[in-house]
Each structure stands twice: as structure tokens, then as C-alpha cells.
Enzyme design. Sequence first.
Site, mmCIF file in Angstrom:
data_model
loop_
_atom_site.group_PDB
_atom_site.id
_atom_site.type_symbol
_atom_site.label_atom_id
_atom_site.label_comp_id
_atom_site.label_asym_id
_atom_site.label_seq_id
_atom_site.Cartn_x
_atom_site.Cartn_y
_atom_site.Cartn_z
ATOM 1 N N HIS A 177 0.837 -1.214 0.000
ATOM 2 C CA HIS A 177 0.000 0.000 0.000
ATOM 3 C C HIS A 177 0.870 1.261 0.000
ATOM 4 C CE1 HIS A 177 -4.044 1.874 1.356
ATOM 5 N NE2 HIS A 177 -3.321 2.751 0.687
ATOM 6 N N ARG A 218 2.364 8.828 -6.574
ATOM 7 C CA ARG A 218 1.987 10.159 -7.093
ATOM 8 C C ARG A 218 2.303 10.399 -8.562
ATOM 9 N NH1 ARG A 218 -1.441 10.490 -3.078
ATOM 10 N NH2 ARG A 218 -0.577 11.131 -1.071
ATOM 11 N N HIS A 272 1.582 5.117 -2.148
ATOM 12 C CA HIS A 272 1.190 6.129 -3.141
ATOM 13 C C HIS A 272 2.454 6.745 -3.717
ATOM 14 C CE1 HIS A 272 -3.105 6.110 -1.960
ATOM 15 N NE2 HIS A 272 -2.616 5.789 -0.773
ATOM 16 N N ASP A 328 0.755 2.653 3.798
ATOM 17 C CA ASP A 328 -0.096 3.696 3.228
ATOM 18 C C ASP A 328 0.738 4.969 3.007
ATOM 19 O OD1 ASP A 328 -2.207 5.091 2.213
ATOM 20 O OD2 ASP A 328 -3.333 5.235 4.084
ATOM 21 N N ASN A 340 -4.573 6.118 -7.392
ATOM 22 C CA ASN A 340 -5.205 7.457 -7.339
ATOM 23 C C ASN A 340 -4.222 8.550 -7.750
ATOM 24 O OD1 ASN A 340 -3.737 7.122 -4.965
ATOM 25 N ND2 ASN A 340 -5.076 8.445 -3.763
ATOM 26 N N HIS A 352 -10.828 0.606 0.546
ATOM 27 C CA HIS A 352 -10.619 1.565 1.633
ATOM 28 C C HIS A 352 -11.958 1.672 2.347
ATOM 29 C CE1 HIS A 352 -9.643 5.948 2.880
ATOM 30 N NE2 HIS A 352 -10.920 5.793 3.162
#
Lengths: 323, 428
Positions: free
Chosen positions: B63, B67, B65, B308, B97, B182
Site C-alpha cells: 500500500h 503520485r 502512493h 499507506d 489514485n 478503503h
Amino acid sequence: MTRTAPSLGKDLVGLERLEPDQISTILDTAEPFKEISERRIKKVPVLRGKTIVNLFFEPSTRTRVSFEFAEKRLSADTVNISSSGSSVVKGETLVDTARNLEAMKIDMVVMRHGSSGAASFLADRIPSSVVNAGDGGHEHPTQALLDMLTIRDTLGRISGIKVCLVGDILHSRVARSNIFGLLKLGAEVAVCGPRTLLPRGVEELGVSVFGRIEDAIEWADVLNVLRLQFERMKAGYVPSLREYNRVWGVSSARLDAAPKDLVILHPGPMNRGVEIDSDVADGPHSVILNQVTNGVAIRMAVLYLLAGGVPEAAEAAKGGGES
Amino acid sequence: MSRSMIIKGGRVVDPGQGIDGTYDVLLDETGIIEVAGGIDAPEDAVEIDASGLIVTPGLIDVHVHLREPGEEHKETIETGAHAAAAGGFTAICAMPNTDPPIDDPATVGFVKAQGERVGATRVYPVGAISVGLEGTQLAEVGEMVQAGAVAITDDGHPVMDSGLMRMALEYSQAFGIPVADHPEDLGLSGEGVMNESLVSTRLGLRGKPNASEDIHIVRDLLLAEFTGGRLHLQHISTTYGVEAIRQAKARGVRVTAEATPHHLLLTDEAVDGFRTDAKMNPPLRSAKDRAAVQEGLADGTLDTIATDHAPHHYDEKEQAFDDAPFGIVGLETSLGLILTHVVGKGIIDLPTMVDRMSRAPAEAFGLPGGSLTPGSVADVTIIDPAVEWTIDRELFCSKSRNQPFDAWELRGRARCTIVGGRIVFERN
């Protein structure tokens, strides 16, 4: 008494972090300042040469005007900045706004902001004094101070007085500052309103909770009736303003049923016929306009103390009374 | 034939094989060759002295991110992959995302190729569940899997439409990938910015109640049970959530779940003072919830530790609490925090930590690695368990600094990270 009263430090961000002594000092310091507003020439040179910026990110008339009167009566130079038409709406960050003001060499910022914590955020980042004029749902310390001064004026003391805050406690910075301040000065505090508008864990702050306004009225010496914002109805916290008035409204019929006379406060602006009926607001037990008058004195006291004024010297600082 | 490498004399911990003892590990770029005592390595083998160190199958964070594409001022695949390597991770899963989101095979392919170009930690793309992460129309799951996606999720956004979640859990079964969610009921969490509690009441901040997470967890578990799909629940933070997953596992529901270092270590008290570095979603919760997450990690209800990792530019966190974005970075602090405050406090033992940070995440997302069995990928993390260090955000490889653990004094961190038989990070 020779003991020196405690200083407030650089900022007034909220009442939660103040000691009872510090709160009492502000209330005591406001007393001599009340008289200035009664004079024909309402001006003393206490803050002459000081520059104060009133930085209002949310619309406010009453708090801003009250601060401005306090500043002008103490001879400070003031500048007003409100969010509409300023660089704030052009995307400038709070940090940059603060730094720009600081670069123009100011002494104090009085700030109203829609986000909880904005006042301490600013206070941590600029050397000038910051006075919180309301930050989101967090605190509105000068409002609670003027409420407490009004209670003390009316009932002679705060300790042991039963004060119930009525209405939207969840979103109210006035409620939080009142709860923190009143408890520190020994009052008994309760809240009353629909459960949707009472924050979680509020009992753990040391306050009682009343679901019914009738029970709150029976218990209390003082009701501080909070404004119910129309947006709360749209967001579903209460089904309608009419129903809110029927169930939680402070009416003379309800007050007449109480075992004793209650003192009625409201921080304004009022929604007459919603949280408070006109005959109560205009009635003999309402001290709502005294609050407004005291607001100027409290704000003068706060500005004076933050500027380094000594409480004991306040009487002398303002000069003799007019003959 | 590639040059081989021998890692000599370390404490090898490989829970998948039940190994915990002093051994040598022989590997080359094609994979693990042998784990045994006193291996005779080829003469030209690179030798790493691991005495006093711990040797584990490479750590995996499912998990993260990164970017990129779209928010390269916060992180890029390159900086994120290097941050991961510095934190001891040999593989990470990139959440979709981004801007544009990873919701089609081309973007999946882009992320995978960028990861390969960097050549540090392996980067596995995770595709979106719905087109544009909008929660309405199922994305091209099959095409994305072909392009290299290892799972699907709308992370950052919960899948609010139960019908879509059912579809995702059913449709994904053809491709053998998990559906990660989520868990958050947006109607209940509303405009909340922290845990709904005494702390939010004191600070006058709007709260997200535990129930907003619990309800969504229970819904997802019911849908997984009903469809037979593979569910992966992200960043579990609530007491009831842990209990619901425990019960579902006992019923045989195919579910895996994550615990983050911050939910294992902190409570909502960390928000006091309006610290935006303690603002994340789900929020830090009560001491009771933290204890439940720890217990869930220990008994295996929560299978994996995942960071995360959520980079944000310092300007974005340098705002009033309401206005700051959710999320903290974690790749470079996770292992040290877990060694010091989870293993070090006796909440789990070292083999369990390796299970939760390597074997279990590999299994949950069907990734290579997670084991040192011969033939496995040659992904190895070498940990110095005794080194004392202090978290200093200024020294991060990540582009971002946002996290609440600065100045924490830790014991233990990655010494050397090996991916595909090559050293991608080494610290002296």
C-alpha cells in the site's frame, strides 16, 4: 495585595490553555476600561503607535466592530482585511498572508478564520501577538470572556453559578470557550440541545447534558442561548427551524415555569423566533446588550495585556476619569 | 550465467519455511539457490558478511502512493522506489489514485515501465476498480491485469456502491487478483478530519466515527462471503473492524487485511496542537482501538503491515488542519518503528514480523517473493537489529517529509536491500 498577576504570554488563542488566574486577570482588567466608553472623548493613549491588523477570513460584523472600537479607543492604528476582495481569495496561503503582514512591521493580528486551529497555526509562525477572534469550531475566547464578565456583573460571582449553553454545541466555538472558561472559574456547566448538535464525549469535559430545555431551565441560573445557523437545517441536524423553536426554543412561557428568574445571554446575532423568542430577548432578564458593551471592555483589556500592560496599572494607564 | 552472491552467517528468518537460525544464503540473479550452513560458494561469488545481522525474504509493502503520473512534486516512481529500497522493501504496490488515475492498461504499463527503468525496488501497479475512480463503472480489469496490475482498488475513495463492489469481487475472480477496498462510509464520515472522540470535541474539529469504517468493513465482508471473491481490506483502525474480520476468517471468507505502523503506534492524542502531520485517513483512533489493531496483527487477523505511504508537499501540510490533505509517508520509517515499538515491546516476535511484512503480503497480492525457498526471486532484506538511529525527515530519499515520528529514537533498520540478486541499497 502585592502579588503580580500572571501574564497572558504572546497570544490569546483560547481559554483551554489558560490558568484560572489568567482568566480572572483579564476580567479584572476589563473593569477600569469599561468607563472609557462612557466618556465624551472615548480615547486613551495606551496603545499609541501600535499597529493592529484585523484579519477576517469569515464575515463578521459584531466581533470585528467590537475589536475595532477597542483598538481605536486605545489609540492603536488599525487596518481591516476581510476575505472578500483581498489576496486571500486569490489563492494566497495563510502562511504567506501572515508573512506579508509581518514584513510590514505590525504588532498584533486579530484573526477570524473558518478552520479550527488557524489561530494557533498563525501564532506559532509570526512573532506578533495573535488574538483569536474565532477559529472554526474551536474557540472564541473574547466572546466567552465577555459572557463571563456579564455573568459576574449580574450575579456578583461566577463560582458556583449554574450556566447552561443551549443549542448547537457541536459547531460552536462560543460553547467550547465558555465551557473551558466557566469550569476554570468554578461554575457548574451544562449543555442542552438536540443530540445531533452535541459533540461526542462532551460529558467528559465535565459538563452535564440536558435533552429537554424544560429540565435545563429548571436547573440553571444562567442560559447562554446559541445561534442556530440556517445551514444546520439544510445539513439535516434538525428537521426544521419551526420544530427547533417548538422543542428547544427559549420562550417566556418556559421561563415562567422555572422556580427562579434566569439570566439570559445570547452571543448574537439572534434568530428571533428560532432559538429565542423576542419577549425573552427584550425582556427584563436579558443581558444581551450588556454583553455587547462588555465586549469592548474585554477586548481592550486583552489588547492592553498582550501589549505588555500591567493589570495593576490599568487604572492609571487610562488616565483619570472625566470630570 | 550471472555472478552469484553469498550472504554469510546471518540470522536467517524465513517464516514460510519455518527457518530461524544462523545460515548462509546463496543466490544469483535468477533466484535463491540454497539456504544452509557452511555453503561452499563459487570463488567469484560476491560475499556479504551478515554476522550479527538478520536476513529475511525481501520486505513487501502492498500500500504505497507514488503520485506519478500527475503529482510529481510530491513523489515520483523513482524517488518512491529509492525510498522503499532505503526502508528495506524489495517490492511495493502503487495505488492508482494518480492524475490521471491508473484505470487503463496504458497507465498500468507506464507505471510498470517507470519502475523497471529505475531498477530499485520492484514496483507493481494496482489498477482502479472503477473508471476515473468515480465509483460507477467497472474499469478494464482484465486488460489492466494483462498489462501488469496485481490487484484493483479505488483507494483514497471507498467503493460506496455495493452493487459495484459485488461486481468487482465477482469479475476479478477470472484473473486471480484481490479487490482492495478503503473501508469508509462517506455518509457517516462526512466532512470529518480526525477521529470522532473527546479530542475532536476539545479541538472543535469534525470527526469520523469508528462506525463509518466498521459498517463498510462488514458490508465488504458480507459481499466477499456472498461472491466468493478475494477481498483485501486496507488500513484497519477500529476495534470492531478487527473483530469482524476475525469472525469472517473463522467462517472461511477469503479476506486479507492491513495494519499500518501509525495505527499500531499512535492514538488521536497525536493530533493535539492541530498537527497536520498526524492527519491521515482513516484517522488515528483511541488507545483501545490501537490495542485491538496490535492484537489483530499478533493473531493474524491483520495479515500484513502496510505503510499507506502518502507523500504530500510541505506547503500542502503547512495549512490549517481542515485544509491540509490526509496522509503520511512511511516507507523509510516503517521497519525501524516496527522493530523498536512492536517487536521490541513484545507485541509480535521477529518471525511474525517477517511474516506480516514479507510472506503474507506476497501471498495476499500473489507476488513473487516472500520466501527464501530455492527458485524464489532473489529478493532479500538484511537488517541490522542493533543500530540506533533517530528519524530525521531531512534525510529521507522520499520527496516528501510529512510524518509525525520525527526525532523518534529507534533501534534497528535495513542495512542492505537486494532485488533480483542485485544490491539496490546499502547503508554502512
